[in-house]
Write a protein that holds these residues in place. Structure first.
Motif, mmCIF file in Angstrom:
data_model
loop_
_atom_site.group_PDB
_atom_site.id
_atom_site.type_symbol
_atom_site.label_atom_id
_atom_site.label_comp_id
_atom_site.label_asym_id
_atom_site.label_seq_id
_atom_site.Cartn_x
_atom_site.Cartn_y
_atom_site.Cartn_z
ATOM 1 N N TRP A 93 -12.280 -50.940 136.816
ATOM 2 C CA TRP A 93 -13.088 -51.244 138.023
ATOM 3 C C TRP A 93 -14.125 -52.309 137.724
ATOM 4 C CZ3 TRP A 93 -13.649 -51.997 142.783
ATOM 5 C CH2 TRP A 93 -14.901 -52.041 143.405
ATOM 6 N N GLN A 94 -14.870 -52.128 136.663
ATOM 7 C CA GLN A 94 -15.824 -53.164 136.287
ATOM 8 C C GLN A 94 -16.043 -53.147 134.783
ATOM 9 O OE1 GLN A 94 -19.424 -52.464 138.474
ATOM 10 N NE2 GLN A 94 -20.112 -50.831 137.143
ATOM 11 N N THR A 95 -16.213 -54.324 134.260
ATOM 12 C CA THR A 95 -16.566 -54.484 132.862
ATOM 13 C C THR A 95 -17.296 -55.818 132.743
ATOM 14 O OG1 THR A 95 -15.754 -54.551 130.586
ATOM 15 C CG2 THR A 95 -14.247 -55.338 132.269
ATOM 16 N N ALA A 96 -18.501 -55.765 132.242
ATOM 17 C CA ALA A 96 -19.384 -56.932 132.264
ATOM 18 C C ALA A 96 -18.770 -58.182 131.635
ATOM 19 C CB ALA A 96 -20.720 -56.585 131.612
ATOM 20 N N PRO A 97 -18.151 -58.113 130.448
ATOM 21 C CA PRO A 97 -17.621 -59.362 129.874
ATOM 22 C C PRO A 97 -16.565 -60.040 130.761
ATOM 23 C CG PRO A 97 -17.683 -57.636 128.202
ATOM 24 C CD PRO A 97 -17.980 -56.985 129.521
ATOM 25 N N ARG A 98 -15.664 -59.244 131.339
ATOM 26 C CA ARG A 98 -14.639 -59.821 132.224
ATOM 27 C C ARG A 98 -15.277 -60.385 133.482
ATOM 28 N NH1 ARG A 98 -11.501 -55.543 135.250
ATOM 29 N NH2 ARG A 98 -13.431 -55.672 136.421
ATOM 30 N N ASP A 99 -16.160 -59.599 134.070
ATOM 31 C CA ASP A 99 -16.757 -60.016 135.338
ATOM 32 C C ASP A 99 -17.598 -61.278 135.165
ATOM 33 O OD1 ASP A 99 -15.443 -57.829 136.342
ATOM 34 O OD2 ASP A 99 -17.228 -56.562 136.465
ATOM 35 N N HIS B 30 -19.736 -58.870 143.448
ATOM 36 C CA HIS B 30 -19.266 -57.494 143.659
ATOM 37 C C HIS B 30 -18.216 -57.464 144.773
ATOM 38 C CE1 HIS B 30 -19.348 -53.135 144.085
ATOM 39 N NE2 HIS B 30 -19.553 -53.308 145.375
ATOM 40 N N GLU B 31 -18.468 -58.192 145.855
ATOM 41 C CA GLU B 31 -17.540 -58.222 146.995
ATOM 42 C C GLU B 31 -16.218 -58.883 146.608
ATOM 43 O OE1 GLU B 31 -20.793 -59.279 147.164
ATOM 44 O OE2 GLU B 31 -21.523 -57.450 148.149
ATOM 45 N N GLN B 32 -16.296 -59.969 145.849
ATOM 46 C CA GLN B 32 -15.072 -60.642 145.406
ATOM 47 C C GLN B 32 -14.267 -59.746 144.480
ATOM 48 O OE1 GLN B 32 -17.095 -64.059 143.819
ATOM 49 N NE2 GLN B 32 -16.477 -65.379 145.531
ATOM 50 N N ARG B 33 -14.953 -59.038 143.590
ATOM 51 C CA ARG B 33 -14.254 -58.115 142.688
ATOM 52 C C ARG B 33 -13.586 -57.005 143.492
ATOM 53 N NH1 ARG B 33 -18.182 -55.517 139.668
ATOM 54 N NH2 ARG B 33 -17.957 -53.698 140.979
ATOM 55 N N GLN B 34 -14.297 -56.455 144.454
ATOM 56 C CA GLN B 34 -13.752 -55.382 145.278
ATOM 57 C C GLN B 34 -12.478 -55.841 145.997
ATOM 58 O OE1 GLN B 34 -16.787 -53.995 147.965
ATOM 59 N NE2 GLN B 34 -16.104 -51.882 147.760
ATOM 60 N N LYS B 35 -12.483 -57.053 146.492
ATOM 61 C CA LYS B 35 -11.345 -57.592 147.245
ATOM 62 C C LYS B 35 -10.192 -58.027 146.330
ATOM 63 C CE LYS B 35 -10.132 -61.427 150.219
ATOM 64 N NZ LYS B 35 -10.470 -62.823 150.446
ATOM 65 N N ASN B 36 -10.500 -58.631 145.201
ATOM 66 C CA ASN B 36 -9.477 -59.301 144.386
ATOM 67 C C ASN B 36 -9.095 -58.587 143.091
ATOM 68 O OD1 ASN B 36 -9.226 -61.470 146.216
ATOM 69 N ND2 ASN B 36 -11.120 -62.348 145.423
ATOM 70 N N LEU B 37 -9.658 -57.424 142.830
ATOM 71 C CA LEU B 37 -9.325 -56.703 141.602
ATOM 72 C C LEU B 37 -7.826 -56.436 141.448
ATOM 73 C CD1 LEU B 37 -10.619 -55.549 139.031
ATOM 74 C CD2 LEU B 37 -10.786 -53.350 140.232
ATOM 75 N N PRO B 38 -7.081 -56.228 142.534
ATOM 76 C CA PRO B 38 -5.631 -56.025 142.356
ATOM 77 C C PRO B 38 -4.896 -57.219 141.732
ATOM 78 C CG PRO B 38 -6.322 -55.205 144.487
ATOM 79 C CD PRO B 38 -7.504 -55.949 143.906
ATOM 80 N N LEU B 39 -5.548 -58.373 141.642
ATOM 81 C CA LEU B 39 -4.943 -59.544 141.006
ATOM 82 C C LEU B 39 -5.076 -59.515 139.477
ATOM 83 C CD1 LEU B 39 -6.206 -62.308 143.481
ATOM 84 C CD2 LEU B 39 -3.948 -61.211 143.422
ATOM 85 N N VAL B 40 -5.774 -58.495 138.968
ATOM 86 C CA VAL B 40 -5.944 -58.309 137.530
ATOM 87 C C VAL B 40 -5.154 -57.070 137.121
ATOM 88 C CG1 VAL B 40 -7.598 -57.972 135.643
ATOM 89 C CG2 VAL B 40 -8.275 -59.295 137.676
ATOM 90 N N VAL B 41 -4.392 -57.191 136.042
ATOM 91 C CA VAL B 41 -3.560 -56.088 135.558
ATOM 92 C C VAL B 41 -3.961 -55.773 134.118
ATOM 93 C CG1 VAL B 41 -1.196 -55.394 134.994
ATOM 94 C CG2 VAL B 41 -1.650 -56.674 137.087
ATOM 95 N N ARG C 38 -18.959 -46.939 127.782
ATOM 96 C CA ARG C 38 -19.235 -45.882 128.760
ATOM 97 C C ARG C 38 -17.965 -45.263 129.309
ATOM 98 N NH1 ARG C 38 -23.513 -49.401 131.076
ATOM 99 N NH2 ARG C 38 -21.989 -49.885 132.655
ATOM 100 N N GLY C 39 -16.866 -46.003 129.331
ATOM 101 C CA GLY C 39 -15.651 -45.486 129.959
ATOM 102 C C GLY C 39 -15.837 -45.413 131.458
ATOM 103 N N LYS C 40 -14.770 -45.076 132.169
ATOM 104 C CA LYS C 40 -14.885 -45.082 133.636
ATOM 105 C C LYS C 40 -15.650 -43.888 134.178
ATOM 106 C CE LYS C 40 -10.191 -43.394 134.180
ATOM 107 N NZ LYS C 40 -8.877 -43.744 134.653
ATOM 108 N N LEU C 41 -15.745 -42.825 133.411
ATOM 109 C CA LEU C 41 -16.433 -41.631 133.902
ATOM 110 C C LEU C 41 -17.672 -41.284 133.081
ATOM 111 C CD1 LEU C 41 -13.275 -39.437 134.588
ATOM 112 C CD2 LEU C 41 -14.548 -40.835 136.218
#
Length: 188
Positions: free
Chosen positions: A62-68, A75-86, A157-160
């Motif tokens: 969902w989020q990771t600072a180095p990638r982002d 935040h809005e662009q990540r929310q919309k376009n995250l499916p383009l990252v695998v 931190r992991g996702k949870l």
């Protein structure tokens, strides 16, 4: 290298192959088998009719600072376009297989093949691959050799995990752009 040219990437499609993939990952991958999150593709790598490796790709973190920061998206662009990252969630070369350059060769092959197969399956063509490397176990050498880009370390931190506290090992984050215009696709 001629022997490596004969390797094949075989998508895991049948129920029997799925069970076998799960078993190999459970038995030989240090993280074991857990269902991959979200959209996913799994592969066997075959040489001379023998399984020599297994790979799994799934929804991106969902989020990771180095990638982002590397992408430069909001935040809005990540929310919309995250499916383009695998995410390359699992990569296992069977413990009895020893072959120089095998891992980087497989990574190069999958980078050429996965975008089309992902698009055929999910209707979305990914533009970026990511993976997390546990540096207490691995150096990330095969990703470097396959031209992946090191972008930094996670916070552990992991996702949870609780905010501000390390709950999982800190890992190196590597990215592989699947097209030259990946940033423009991700920051639309």
């Amino acid at each position: 290298m001629s022997e490596l040219a004969a390797i094949q990437l075989c998508p895991v499609i049948t129920r029997d192959h799925s069970r076998l993939w799960n078993e190999y990952i459970h038995r030989y991958h240090y993280l074991g088998h857990k269902p991959l999150p979200g959209a996913q593709l799994r592969y066997f790598v075959i040489l001379d009719e023998q399984i020599i490796a297994a790979l799994g790709f799934s929804a991106a973190a969902w989020q990771t600072a180095p990638r982002d920061q590397f992408i430069g998206w909001s935040h809005e662009q990540r929310q919309k376009n995250l499916p383009l990252v695998v995410n390359n969630a699992r990569f296992l070369i069977m413990p009895w297989v020893k072959s120089k350059n095998l891992a980087s060769t497989i990574l190069s092959m999958i980078a050429r093949r996965l975008p089309t197969q992902w698009e055929e399956r999910y209707g979305i063509r990914p533009v970026l691959l990511e993976t997390f490397v546990d540096t207490e176990r691995f150096a990330g050498t095969c990703y470097k050799a396959a031209n992946w880009i090191y972008v930094g370390k996670t916070k552990g931190r992991g996702k949870l995990g609780p905010a501000g506290k390390q709950s999982v090992p800190i890992k190196d984050l590597w990215l592989y752009p699947l097209c030259r215009q990946f940033r423009s696709h991700l920051t639309r």
